[in-house]
Motif scaffolding. Structure first.
Motif, PDB file in Angstrom:
ATOM      1  N   SER A  22      62.678   7.169  23.870  1.00  0.00           N
ATOM      2  CA  SER A  22      61.300   7.639  23.657  1.00  0.00           C
ATOM      3  C   SER A  22      61.202   8.995  22.985  1.00  0.00           C
ATOM      4  CB  SER A  22      60.572   7.700  25.000  1.00  0.00           C
ATOM      5  OG  SER A  22      61.083   8.748  25.780  1.00  0.00           O
TER       6      SER A  22
ATOM      7  N   VAL B  39      51.821   8.965  23.801  1.00  0.00           N
ATOM      8  CA  VAL B  39      52.054   8.174  22.596  1.00  0.00           C
ATOM      9  C   VAL B  39      51.117   8.722  21.520  1.00  0.00           C
ATOM     10  CG1 VAL B  39      51.933   5.913  21.489  1.00  0.00           C
ATOM     11  CG2 VAL B  39      52.657   6.087  23.885  1.00  0.00           C
TER      12      VAL B  39
ATOM     13  N   ARG C 105      56.280   9.279  22.425  1.00  0.00           N
ATOM     14  CA  ARG C 105      56.554   8.128  21.568  1.00  0.00           C
ATOM     15  C   ARG C 105      55.602   8.176  20.387  1.00  0.00           C
ATOM     16  NH1 ARG C 105      57.506   3.752  26.422  1.00  0.00           N
ATOM     17  NH2 ARG C 105      58.970   5.078  27.521  1.00  0.00           N
TER      18      ARG C 105
ATOM     19  N   ALA D 260      55.865   0.652  21.302  1.00  0.00           N
ATOM     20  CA  ALA D 260      56.060   2.021  21.800  1.00  0.00           C
ATOM     21  C   ALA D 260      55.951   2.076  23.320  1.00  0.00           C
ATOM     22  CB  ALA D 260      55.046   2.968  21.169  1.00  0.00           C
TER      23      ALA D 260
ATOM     24  N   SER E 253      57.666   3.628  16.190  1.00  0.00           N
ATOM     25  CA  SER E 253      57.509   2.210  16.511  1.00  0.00           C
ATOM     26  C   SER E 253      56.492   1.618  15.549  1.00  0.00           C
ATOM     27  CB  SER E 253      57.008   2.045  17.945  1.00  0.00           C
ATOM     28  OG  SER E 253      57.956   2.536  18.863  1.00  0.00           O
TER      29      SER E 253
END
Length: 128
Positions: free
Chosen positions: A125, A55, A87, A117, A111
Motif C-alpha cells: 500500500s 486512498v 494507496r 486499491a 492501482s
C-alpha cells in the motif's frame, strides 16, 4: 475539523468519503497550485489522526502538475509519520507518465481501480 465532519467539502477539486475503512480523497479537474491550496486543509485533516488509511483517487483528474505531485508527497509523508497506509488510484496515461518520471510510481504504485486499491494487502500500500 475532521474529514468526517465534511463528507462533501466545498471545493470542486475534491470529494471525500469513507469506503471499507479507508478515507477516499477523490481529486477532480485540474490539479494546479490553486486546486492544491483548496485541497491541503482536507488532506491534512484526513492524514492527521493515528494510523490513517487513505486512498487518493486521481481518475477524475484532467490536468496534474507539480502541485499535484507535492500533494501526493505531502500525503505520503504525513501518513507514514502516523503509521498509516496510503494507496493511489490512477488510470490516465499522462498522469501515470508524470508519476513514473518522478519516481513516485515506485513509492506509491498506482492501482487501476478503487476496488483494486482497497483490496491490496498492507505491505503493497505504499506504507513501507
Amino acid at each position: 475539523m475532521s474529514v468526517h465532519d465534511h463528507p462533501a467539502p466545498p471545493t470542486r477539486h475534491l470529494r471525500v468519503r469513507g469506503e471499507r475503512g479507508h478515507t477516499v480523497l477523490e481529486f477532480h479537474g485540474e490539479i494546479d497550485i490553486l486546486a492544491a491550496m483548496e485541497i491541503i486543509p482536507y488532506l491534512d485533516s484526513a492524514t492527521a489522526r493515528p494510523e490513517p488509511r487513505i486512498v487518493i483517487d486521481l481518475r477524475p483528474v484532467e490536468f496534474f502538475d507539480c502541485s499535484g505531485l507535492r500533494l501526493l508527497y505531502r500525503a505520503r509523508r504525513r501518513v507514514l509519520e502516523q503509521g498509516g497506509e496510503l494507496r493511489l488510484v490512477c488510470t490516465r496515461e499522462l498522469t501515470l507518465r508524470v508519476l513514473r518520471a518522478t519516481g513516485l510510481a515506485r513509492l506509491l504504485p498506482p492501482s487501476a481501480s478503487l476496488d483494486e486499491a482497497l483490496s491490496l494487502p498492507e505491505a503493497a500500500s505504499g506504507s513501507l
